[in-house]
Design an enzyme around this catalytic site. Structure first.
Site, PDB file in Angstrom:
ATOM      1  N   ARG A 103       0.801   3.347  -4.816  1.00  0.00           N
ATOM      2  CA  ARG A 103       0.290   4.366  -5.752  1.00  0.00           C
ATOM      3  C   ARG A 103       1.107   5.623  -5.527  1.00  0.00           C
ATOM      4  O   ARG A 103       1.123   6.171  -4.414  1.00  0.00           O
ATOM      5  CB  ARG A 103      -1.199   4.644  -5.487  1.00  0.00           C
ATOM      6  CG  ARG A 103      -1.697   5.895  -6.201  1.00  0.00           C
ATOM      7  CD  ARG A 103      -3.184   6.062  -6.186  1.00  0.00           C
ATOM      8  NE  ARG A 103      -3.813   5.135  -7.112  1.00  0.00           N
ATOM      9  CZ  ARG A 103      -5.077   5.217  -7.514  1.00  0.00           C
ATOM     10  NH1 ARG A 103      -5.856   6.198  -7.086  1.00  0.00           N
ATOM     11  NH2 ARG A 103      -5.561   4.325  -8.356  1.00  0.00           N
ATOM     12  N   GLN A 133      -5.270  -1.697 -13.327  1.00  0.00           N
ATOM     13  CA  GLN A 133      -6.544  -1.335 -13.946  1.00  0.00           C
ATOM     14  C   GLN A 133      -6.742  -2.089 -15.258  1.00  0.00           C
ATOM     15  O   GLN A 133      -7.843  -2.545 -15.580  1.00  0.00           O
ATOM     16  CB  GLN A 133      -6.570   0.184 -14.214  1.00  0.00           C
ATOM     17  CG  GLN A 133      -7.838   0.674 -14.864  1.00  0.00           C
ATOM     18  CD  GLN A 133      -9.027   0.673 -13.918  1.00  0.00           C
ATOM     19  OE1 GLN A 133      -8.959   1.207 -12.820  1.00  0.00           O
ATOM     20  NE2 GLN A 133     -10.133   0.060 -14.338  1.00  0.00           N
ATOM     21  N   ASP A 226     -10.821   8.405 -20.191  1.00  0.00           N
ATOM     22  CA  ASP A 226     -10.371   8.665 -18.818  1.00  0.00           C
ATOM     23  C   ASP A 226     -10.510  10.164 -18.575  1.00  0.00           C
ATOM     24  O   ASP A 226     -10.691  10.945 -19.521  1.00  0.00           O
ATOM     25  CB  ASP A 226      -8.905   8.199 -18.668  1.00  0.00           C
ATOM     26  CG  ASP A 226      -8.359   8.379 -17.250  1.00  0.00           C
ATOM     27  OD1 ASP A 226      -9.163   8.382 -16.297  1.00  0.00           O
ATOM     28  OD2 ASP A 226      -7.121   8.522 -17.106  1.00  0.00           O
ATOM     29  N   CYS A 266     -12.163   3.833 -16.278  1.00  0.00           N
ATOM     30  CA  CYS A 266     -11.610   3.331 -15.017  1.00  0.00           C
ATOM     31  C   CYS A 266     -12.273   3.963 -13.809  1.00  0.00           C
ATOM     32  O   CYS A 266     -12.207   3.413 -12.711  1.00  0.00           O
ATOM     33  CB  CYS A 266     -10.094   3.537 -14.988  1.00  0.00           C
ATOM     34  SG  CYS A 266      -9.567   5.258 -14.896  1.00  0.00           S
TER      35      CYS A 266
HETATM   36  N1  NVA Z   1      -5.568   9.292 -15.172  1.00  0.00           N
HETATM   37  C1  NVA Z   1      -6.213   9.253 -13.873  1.00  0.00           C
HETATM   38  C2  NVA Z   1      -6.614   7.856 -13.511  1.00  0.00           C
HETATM   39  C3  NVA Z   1      -7.391   7.743 -12.215  1.00  0.00           C
HETATM   40  C4  NVA Z   1      -7.695   6.342 -11.822  1.00  0.00           C
HETATM   41  C5  NVA Z   1      -5.278   9.838 -12.827  1.00  0.00           C
HETATM   42  O1  NVA Z   1      -4.080   9.526 -12.847  1.00  0.00           O
HETATM   43  O2  NVA Z   1      -5.756  10.620 -11.999  1.00  0.00           O
HETATM   44  N1   CP Z   2      -9.760   3.588 -11.198  1.00  0.00           N
HETATM   45  C1   CP Z   2      -9.106   3.857 -10.045  1.00  0.00           C
HETATM   46  O1   CP Z   2      -7.918   3.538  -9.885  1.00  0.00           O
HETATM   47  O2   CP Z   2      -9.883   4.471  -9.111  1.00  0.00           O
HETATM   48  P1   CP Z   2      -9.382   5.074  -7.725  1.00  0.00           P
HETATM   49  O3   CP Z   2      -8.577   6.303  -8.044  1.00  0.00           O
HETATM   50  O4   CP Z   2     -10.656   5.390  -6.972  1.00  0.00           O
HETATM   51  O5   CP Z   2      -8.542   4.054  -7.027  1.00  0.00           O
END
Ligand code: NVA
Ligand code: CP
Length: 319
Positions: A103, A133, A226, A266
């Site tokens: 990530r 996701q 989201d 999500c």
């Molecule tokens: N768009 C959000 C998704 C979190 C799972 C982010 O990147 O923070």
């Molecule tokens: N939806 C999702 O990726 O959640 P987290 O940021 O908690 O991993």
């Protein structure tokens, strides 16, 4: 020798492959410990440059259930991305682990990792995409609607973020009619739209990009949203909370969708902003099925990549 397969964007699976991965996820859900591509146990390294609850826990649980050993490494705990090149990290990691999950911020980092790794690299969320996701989300749609192809899926909110891109690309790959609604300046890029249209032409899906939230919601089967403030955008929080107010999945907005529409998010969710509490906590919401499905979906992604890369064998895994 098979070429190594990676999962960096929603386009990395063809429509047929995506469908097979979803079938595998459903089979794995019904047989939690029946698939062991990481028997040994082999190690899977999971790096986090951003915070996480679902992704972290679902990868840890899923890797263990696949017979493997999860190694979770948080930002600041390794040299990755700052003290050595990503290519050097990849060349070290591929000798020690069976899969690399990451990530991070820039998509280019994932691409550099994959270009230098003989083991699969999986995007666990970048600034541009969140493809794992979407496998979970499509599995959830299949479970509640019996199919994906032909359904209308409408996304409201920050339509320029990673989730909007992934809903668009993975949705059309699954043959869905994907409608993306957000304010001017916060819509998907021209290149994402073009890629989605090209994919939709293969599957019978379609792409609608609009600033009109009501039009996007009309007769929707699946309503998705989201956060308006993604990780890395915290400095813009105040402005962003005002920008997207017309694109909230509110109780009133839900009346425009089909009566039996389901709602996905999500998570983490911010009640009262991108979604009303009555909606996310109401009968149309399937967000906790969706969260659980992260485990099953990612197990299928990992097992499929291992078999497709020639790194594991399992005759039940269809390529
Ligand atoms: N768009 C959000 C998704 C979190 C799972 C982010 O990147 O923070
Ligand atoms: N939806 C999702 O990726 O959640 P987290 O940021 O908690 O991993």
């Amino acid at each position: 020798m098979s070429a190594t397969r990676h999962f960096l964007t929603d386009l990395d699976f063809t429509p047929d492959e995506q469908s097979k991965v979803l079938d595998l996820a459903a089979a794995m859900k019904a047989d939690k410990y029946g698939y062991q591509p990481y028997a040994g146990p082999q190690t899977v390294a999971v790096f986090f440059d951003k915070t996480s609850t679902r992704t972290r826990v679902s990868f840890h649980a899923g890797i263990a259930e696949l017979g493997g050993s999860p190694l979770i490494i948080n930002s600041g705990e390794s040299q990755l991305g700052h003290k050595e090149s990503i290519a050097d990290s990849a060349k070290v990691l591929e000798r020690m682990v069976s899969t690399i999950v990451w990530r991070t911020y820039a998509q280019s980092g994932l691409e550099e990792m994959a270009a230098n790794s003989s083991v699969p690299v999986i995007n666990a969320l970048s600034d541009d995409y969140h493809p794992c996701q979407l496998i979970a989300d499509l599995l959830t749609v299949r479970e509640h609607k019996g199919k994906t192809a032909g359904l209308i899926m409408s996304y409201l909110g920050d339509a320029a973020n990673n989730m909007a891109n992934s809903y668009l690309l993975a949705g059309v790959t699954a043959g869905m009619h994907v409608r993306i609604a957000g304010p001017e300046g916060y819509l998907p890029s021209a290149s994402i739209i073009a890629a989605a249209q090209e994919r939709a032409a293969l599957t019978g899906g379609s792409v609608t990009i609009t600033t009109d939230a009501a039009a996007a919601l009309e007769d929707a089967d699946v309503v998705v949203t989201d956060t308006w403030v993604s990780m890395g955008q915290e400095d813009e929080k105040e402005a962003r909370l005002k920008l997207f107010t017309d694109y909230s999945v509110s109780t009133a907005a839900m009346k425009l969708a089909k009566d039996d529409a389901i709602v996905l998010h999500c998570l983490p969710a911010y009640r009262g902003y991108e979604i009303d509490a009555e909606v996310i906590d109401g009968p149309q919401s399937v967000v906790f099925d969706e969260a659980e499905n992260r485990v099953h979906a990612q197990k299928a992604v990992m097992a499929w990549l291992m078999v497709a890369s020639g790194l594991a064998e399992d005759s039940r895994v269809e390529l």
